[in-house]
Design a protein around this motif. Structure first.
Motif, PDB file in Angstrom:
ATOM      1  N   LYS A 137     -26.407  86.107 108.021  1.00  9.90           N
ATOM      2  CA  LYS A 137     -26.226  87.378 107.323  1.00  9.90           C
ATOM      3  C   LYS A 137     -27.504  87.811 106.602  1.00  9.90           C
ATOM      4  CE  LYS A 137     -21.785  87.634 108.249  1.00  9.90           C
ATOM      5  NZ  LYS A 137     -21.217  88.688 109.145  1.00  9.90           N
ATOM      6  N   GLY A 138     -28.566  87.052 106.772  1.00 13.88           N
ATOM      7  CA  GLY A 138     -29.854  87.416 106.190  1.00 13.88           C
ATOM      8  C   GLY A 138     -30.040  87.020 104.734  1.00 13.88           C
ATOM      9  N   LYS A 139     -29.227  86.084 104.246  1.00 13.71           N
ATOM     10  CA  LYS A 139     -29.307  85.676 102.847  1.00 13.71           C
ATOM     11  C   LYS A 139     -30.322  84.561 102.618  1.00 13.71           C
ATOM     12  CE  LYS A 139     -25.748  88.343 101.827  1.00 13.71           C
ATOM     13  NZ  LYS A 139     -25.900  89.592 101.050  1.00 13.71           N
ATOM     14  N   GLU A 140     -30.944  84.575 101.441  1.00  9.93           N
ATOM     15  CA  GLU A 140     -31.709  83.410 100.984  1.00  9.93           C
ATOM     16  C   GLU A 140     -30.690  82.425 100.408  1.00  9.93           C
ATOM     17  OE1 GLU A 140     -35.112  82.153  97.678  1.00  9.93           O
ATOM     18  OE2 GLU A 140     -34.668  84.278  98.044  1.00  9.93           O
ATOM     19  N   VAL A 141     -30.727  81.174 100.879  1.00  7.59           N
ATOM     20  CA  VAL A 141     -29.675  80.219 100.522  1.00  7.59           C
ATOM     21  C   VAL A 141     -30.252  79.012  99.781  1.00  7.59           C
ATOM     22  CG1 VAL A 141     -27.841  78.713 101.371  1.00  7.59           C
ATOM     23  CG2 VAL A 141     -28.286  80.890 102.508  1.00  7.59           C
ATOM     24  N   THR A 142     -29.687  78.754  98.616  1.00  7.41           N
ATOM     25  CA  THR A 142     -29.940  77.504  97.900  1.00  7.41           C
ATOM     26  C   THR A 142     -28.720  76.617  98.087  1.00  7.41           C
ATOM     27  OG1 THR A 142     -31.391  78.458  96.208  1.00  7.41           O
ATOM     28  CG2 THR A 142     -30.194  76.448  95.612  1.00  7.41           C
ATOM     29  N   PHE A 143     -28.943  75.411  98.577  1.00 10.02           N
ATOM     30  CA  PHE A 143     -27.843  74.458  98.709  1.00 10.02           C
ATOM     31  C   PHE A 143     -27.871  73.524  97.514  1.00 10.02           C
ATOM     32  CE2 PHE A 143     -26.325  70.201 100.171  1.00 10.02           C
ATOM     33  CZ  PHE A 143     -24.974  70.527 100.211  1.00 10.02           C
ATOM     34  N   ASP A 144     -26.824  73.585  96.685  1.00 12.48           N
ATOM     35  CA  ASP A 144     -26.691  72.682  95.545  1.00 12.48           C
ATOM     36  C   ASP A 144     -25.946  71.433  95.996  1.00 12.48           C
ATOM     37  OD1 ASP A 144     -27.932  74.488  93.919  1.00 12.48           O
ATOM     38  OD2 ASP A 144     -26.150  75.107  92.818  1.00 12.48           O
ATOM     39  N   ALA A 145     -26.685  70.332  96.122  1.00 11.80           N
ATOM     40  CA  ALA A 145     -26.080  69.063  96.531  1.00 11.80           C
ATOM     41  C   ALA A 145     -25.412  68.443  95.313  1.00 11.80           C
ATOM     42  CB  ALA A 145     -27.137  68.138  97.106  1.00 11.80           C
ATOM     43  N   GLU A 146     -24.137  68.745  95.144  1.00 13.58           N
ATOM     44  CA  GLU A 146     -23.391  68.317  93.970  1.00 13.58           C
ATOM     45  C   GLU A 146     -23.319  66.790  93.898  1.00 13.58           C
ATOM     46  OE1 GLU A 146     -19.394  69.945  91.785  1.00 13.58           O
ATOM     47  OE2 GLU A 146     -19.225  69.337  93.871  1.00 13.58           O
ATOM     48  N   HIS A 147     -23.518  66.243  92.682  1.00  9.94           N
ATOM     49  CA  HIS A 147     -23.479  64.790  92.437  1.00  9.94           C
ATOM     50  C   HIS A 147     -24.472  64.037  93.328  1.00  9.94           C
ATOM     51  CE1 HIS A 147     -19.388  65.961  90.967  1.00  9.94           C
ATOM     52  NE2 HIS A 147     -19.719  65.123  90.010  1.00  9.94           N
ATOM     53  N   PHE A 148     -25.620  64.675  93.600  1.00 12.43           N
ATOM     54  CA  PHE A 148     -26.531  64.035  94.558  1.00 12.43           C
ATOM     55  C   PHE A 148     -27.029  62.674  94.079  1.00 12.43           C
ATOM     56  CE2 PHE A 148     -30.744  63.016  96.153  1.00 12.43           C
ATOM     57  CZ  PHE A 148     -30.491  62.983  97.520  1.00 12.43           C
ATOM     58  N   PHE A 149     -27.441  62.575  92.833  1.00 13.55           N
ATOM     59  CA  PHE A 149     -28.046  61.326  92.380  1.00 13.55           C
ATOM     60  C   PHE A 149     -27.026  60.187  92.320  1.00 13.55           C
ATOM     61  CE2 PHE A 149     -31.011  64.572  91.008  1.00 13.55           C
ATOM     62  CZ  PHE A 149     -32.224  64.034  91.453  1.00 13.55           C
ATOM     63  N   ASP A 150     -25.808  60.491  91.872  1.00 14.52           N
ATOM     64  CA  ASP A 150     -24.761  59.469  91.905  1.00 14.52           C
ATOM     65  C   ASP A 150     -24.446  59.107  93.352  1.00 14.52           C
ATOM     66  OD1 ASP A 150     -24.337  59.187  89.114  1.00 14.52           O
ATOM     67  OD2 ASP A 150     -23.198  61.055  89.099  1.00 14.52           O
ATOM     68  N   GLY A 151     -24.427  60.119  94.213  1.00 14.02           N
ATOM     69  CA  GLY A 151     -24.160  59.861  95.618  1.00 14.02           C
ATOM     70  C   GLY A 151     -25.242  59.034  96.267  1.00 14.02           C
ATOM     71  N   TYR A 152     -26.487  59.314  95.913  1.00 14.92           N
ATOM     72  CA  TYR A 152     -27.600  58.564  96.505  1.00 14.92           C
ATOM     73  C   TYR A 152     -27.548  57.106  96.064  1.00 14.92           C
ATOM     74  CZ  TYR A 152     -32.320  57.404  98.063  1.00 14.92           C
ATOM     75  OH  TYR A 152     -33.393  56.829  98.699  1.00 14.92           O
ATOM     76  N   LYS A 153     -27.232  56.902  94.788  1.00 18.21           N
ATOM     77  CA  LYS A 153     -27.162  55.517  94.294  1.00 18.21           C
ATOM     78  C   LYS A 153     -26.019  54.746  94.947  1.00 18.21           C
ATOM     79  CE  LYS A 153     -28.028  57.282  89.965  1.00 18.21           C
ATOM     80  NZ  LYS A 153     -27.943  57.340  88.490  1.00 18.21           N
ATOM     81  N   ALA A 154     -24.948  55.449  95.305  1.00 17.49           N
ATOM     82  CA  ALA A 154     -23.801  54.785  95.925  1.00 17.49           C
ATOM     83  C   ALA A 154     -23.991  54.617  97.427  1.00 17.49           C
ATOM     84  CB  ALA A 154     -22.525  55.584  95.658  1.00 17.49           C
ATOM     85  N   ASN A 155     -24.546  55.623  98.088  1.00 17.38           N
ATOM     86  CA  ASN A 155     -24.688  55.603  99.543  1.00 17.38           C
ATOM     87  C   ASN A 155     -25.826  56.534  99.922  1.00 17.38           C
ATOM     88  OD1 ASN A 155     -24.474  55.867 102.345  1.00 17.38           O
ATOM     89  ND2 ASN A 155     -22.231  55.950 102.340  1.00 17.38           N
ATOM     90  N   PRO A 156     -27.060  56.043  99.857  1.00 16.67           N
ATOM     91  CA  PRO A 156     -28.214  56.907 100.097  1.00 16.67           C
ATOM     92  C   PRO A 156     -28.212  57.561 101.474  1.00 16.67           C
ATOM     93  CG  PRO A 156     -28.860  54.592 100.035  1.00 16.67           C
ATOM     94  CD  PRO A 156     -27.472  54.662  99.533  1.00 16.67           C
ATOM     95  N   GLU A 157     -27.730  56.855 102.455  1.00 20.97           N
ATOM     96  CA  GLU A 157     -27.732  57.401 103.817  1.00 20.97           C
ATOM     97  C   GLU A 157     -26.858  58.653 103.898  1.00 20.97           C
ATOM     98  OE1 GLU A 157     -26.596  56.097 108.412  1.00 20.97           O
ATOM     99  OE2 GLU A 157     -26.586  54.596 106.804  1.00 20.97           O
ATOM    100  N   TYR A 158     -25.683  58.595 103.271  1.00 21.28           N
ATOM    101  CA  TYR A 158     -24.798  59.762 103.373  1.00 21.28           C
ATOM    102  C   TYR A 158     -25.308  60.915 102.502  1.00 21.28           C
ATOM    103  CZ  TYR A 158     -20.813  62.785 103.743  1.00 21.28           C
ATOM    104  OH  TYR A 158     -20.023  63.878 104.016  1.00 21.28           O
ATOM    105  N   ALA A 159     -25.831  60.612 101.346  1.00 24.40           N
ATOM    106  CA  ALA A 159     -26.365  61.668 100.491  1.00 24.40           C
ATOM    107  C   ALA A 159     -27.478  62.438 101.202  1.00 24.40           C
ATOM    108  CB  ALA A 159     -26.880  61.080  99.187  1.00 24.40           C
ATOM    109  N   LEU A 160     -28.331  61.702 101.893  1.00 31.20           N
ATOM    110  CA  LEU A 160     -29.403  62.347 102.647  1.00 31.20           C
ATOM    111  C   LEU A 160     -28.862  63.117 103.842  1.00 31.20           C
ATOM    112  CD1 LEU A 160     -32.132  59.547 102.549  1.00 31.20           C
ATOM    113  CD2 LEU A 160     -32.217  61.770 101.389  1.00 31.20           C
ATOM    114  N   SER A 161     -27.756  62.638 104.408  1.00 34.34           N
ATOM    115  CA  SER A 161     -27.182  63.344 105.556  1.00 34.34           C
ATOM    116  C   SER A 161     -26.630  64.710 105.140  1.00 34.34           C
ATOM    117  CB  SER A 161     -26.081  62.501 106.203  1.00 34.34           C
ATOM    118  OG  SER A 161     -24.930  62.410 105.385  1.00 34.34           O
ATOM    119  N   ALA A 162     -26.149  64.820 103.896  1.00 31.47           N
ATOM    120  CA  ALA A 162     -25.687  66.117 103.401  1.00 31.47           C
ATOM    121  C   ALA A 162     -26.861  67.094 103.307  1.00 31.47           C
ATOM    122  CB  ALA A 162     -25.026  65.958 102.036  1.00 31.47           C
TER     123      ALA A 162
END
Length: 540
Positions: A137-162
């Motif tokens: 649709k032509g939008k500038e998009v910011t993706f907010d990776a919610e709980h990223f740091f907690d997610g990375y500490k728990a499962n870095p592979e999945y956090a990066l996959s998001a």
């Protein structure tokens, strides 16, 4: 090479989730214009799919032309089991008609499986589908990776996959969120640096909460690790303990680390912007807020004041004027003779430390402080004390009589108190009554109403803060109280103090000083009297 940092203000969205915050549509418009004037890059305006007020707000925004800021609509990825084009919340974002959107999605596997009850693959598809939809649709998009740091500490592979799913679909920014506010600066730096290595060609952002008191530090460490967008709220309010305080981050990065956050000619407007946002939000800006608080460059100890007087960098990390603030010497028994003399000389520059008038002022200060007065938070009252001791004070009005009446509130009635005030100005009398929410409010209204007959300029003056301190608690209900009020005319702010065993009388003393001080400032506009001009200059 100087790096540009994009400031992403979320006061109207994440900030609105803070306790006690309730913006009207007009409030939001005012804040948008204030932040645009300062030069904030992005203003996250809310979620058009969440409530009718935000829908009305986005409609109003369509009629406003901004000079510096992009408006951002906020929403989530599509829900599981629903096509993106059929998700009503996603479609609502399009109705906002903004050029930029911020989409939040899950990056912590625990949240995916236990909170939204989706599979890990489903969540990645939700991220991809939604971001691709808006990019098409032509939008500038910011993706907010919610709980990223907690997610990375728990499962870095999945956090990066998001993040990979978002980047694959064309996200312009990958914003790493410390949603629970529990990460440490070293963790933020190390994890952000690893993310930057994985996504060298995608711009990164940081979104921190302040639950450990480290949101500002964490945001700065993320910048050091490579992010180019900082999300926060302008004076730090937000859900729970708040968000990254942008009024602290901006000058720290721009003045100390030499990043470009806003235009250089706007950095001196930080303090006025912070006070405007606080006023519109119906919040008192905390005195100890770095850079922009009224105590940020306030000095009380005699040795500190002496040092700053000789060389400001001895006890100040920057020149307060750089951010539009000012240095203050607080009046108290520990302030030292030199600081008191400095304030006296604002009124009469001819007085020296050996002048008998200087000793008279010091003696009067000690006498009043013994009675319970405190001038370190009420410099305007102190200026009036100096003028009285020096014989340079002429009262602008007299309060001949006042009476307050408190009543038991009737359900549904707005006011529960009333007040009658009689004043005289140059031999002319005026008696007025008013109702208020409590006796002090009623007295304030009645006094101003009476004086506006003689001084219509007072219509612009109103209270912004009211503090009461019990001084001798052992005397229980007969104890003395100290009342400090902060007043403003919408442009400048000043504080005054009153002390009495009667809280109404203490409030009246502070109110009287507040109005007297403003009237002196008004007079300065129509006179060349140096004394009055000096007084006008020191109103904040």
């Amino acid at each position: 090479m100087v790096r540009d940092i994009k400031i992403f203000d979320s006061s109207l969205r994440d900030g609105a989730q803070g306790e006690g915050i309730s913006f009207s549509v007009k409030d939001k418009i005012k804040i948008v214009k204030t932040l645009d004037q300062l030069g904030v890059s992005y203003i996250e305006a809310g979620n058009p799919g969440s409530n009718s007020k935000d829908l009305e707000f986005f409609e109003e925004l369509k009629n406003i032309e901004l000079k510096n800021s992009k408006i951002v609509a906020f929403g989530s990825t599509r829900r599981k089991g629903i096509r993106v084009e059929d998700d009503k919340n996603v479609i609502a974002l399009l109705t906002a008609n903004t050029s930029a959107v911020a989409i939040f999605g899950k990056s912590w596997d625990f949240h995916v499986t236990d909170i939204i009850k989706a599979t890990l693959d489903e969540n990645l598809e939700m991220i991809e589908d939604t971001i691709r939809f808006f990019k098409e649709k032509g939008k500038e998009v910011t993706f907010d990776a919610e709980h990223f740091f907690d997610g990375y500490k728990a499962n870095p592979e999945y956090a990066l996959s998001a993040l990979k799913a978002a980047a694959k679909s064309g996200a312009d920014y990958l914003t790493l969120c410390d949603t629970n506010g529990g990460s440490f600066p070293n963790e933020i730096y190390e994890i952000t640096k690893k993310v930057k290595e994985c996504f060298p060609n995608v711009s990164l952002g940081i979104h921190c909460h302040d639950d450990c008191g480290m949101a500002v530090a964490n945001s700065i460490m993320a910048v050091e690790a490579g992010v180019t967008q900082i999300q926060g709220t302008f004076i730090g309010f937000g859900e729970r303990c708040g968000n990254t305080n942008l009024s602290t981050v901006i000058p720290t990065l721009q003045l100390k680390k030499h990043y470009n956050c806003i235009q250089k000619d706007q950095i001196s407007n930080l303090t006025s912007t912070a006070r405007s946002v606080a006023e519109i939000s119906n919040l008192a800006l905390l005195n100890n807020t770095p850079y922009v608080g009224s105590s940020a460059f306030a000095h009380k100890g005699g040795m500190h004041i002496d040092g700053v007087t000789k060389s400001s960098e001895s006890f100040e990390h920057i020149n307060p004027e750089l951010v539009g603030n000012r240095r203050r010497f607080l009046m108290s028994e520990v302030a030292g003779r030199s600081s008191i003399l400095s304030s006296i000389q604002k009124i009469n520059k001819n007085i020296t430390k050996d002048s008998p008038e200087a000793q008279k002022v010091i003696d009067e200060l000690k006498r009043l402080e013994h009675l319970g007065y405190q001038y370190e938070g009420a410099e305007s009252s102190f200026e009036l004390v100096v003028m009285k001791v020096l014989g340079m004070y002429t009262p602008k009005f007299e309060i001949d009589y006042f009476k307050t009446i408190g009543e038991h509130s009737v359900i549904g009635e707005e006011f529960n108190s009333s007040s009658i005030v009689k004043v005289s100005v140059d031999g002319k009398e005026e008696i007025t009554a008013a109702q208020g929410n409590g006796p002090v409010n009623a007295l304030d209204k009645a006094l101003r109403k009476a004086l506006e007959v003689f001084y219509p300029e007072l219509r612009d003056v109103y209270l912004t803060d009211y503090k009461v301190r019990v001084l001798d608690t052992e005397n229980t209900t007969s104890a003395k109280v100290r009342v400090i009020i902060e007043s403003t005319d919408g442009n400048k702010t000043w504080s005054t103090v009153g002390v009495s065993s009667d809280i109404i009388e203490a409030s009246l003393i502070a109110l009287r000083d507040s109005i007297e001080y403003k009237l002196i400032a008004i007079k300065s506009k129509s006179t060349n009297n140096n004394l009055i001009n000096q007084v006008n200059e020191i109103i904040i």
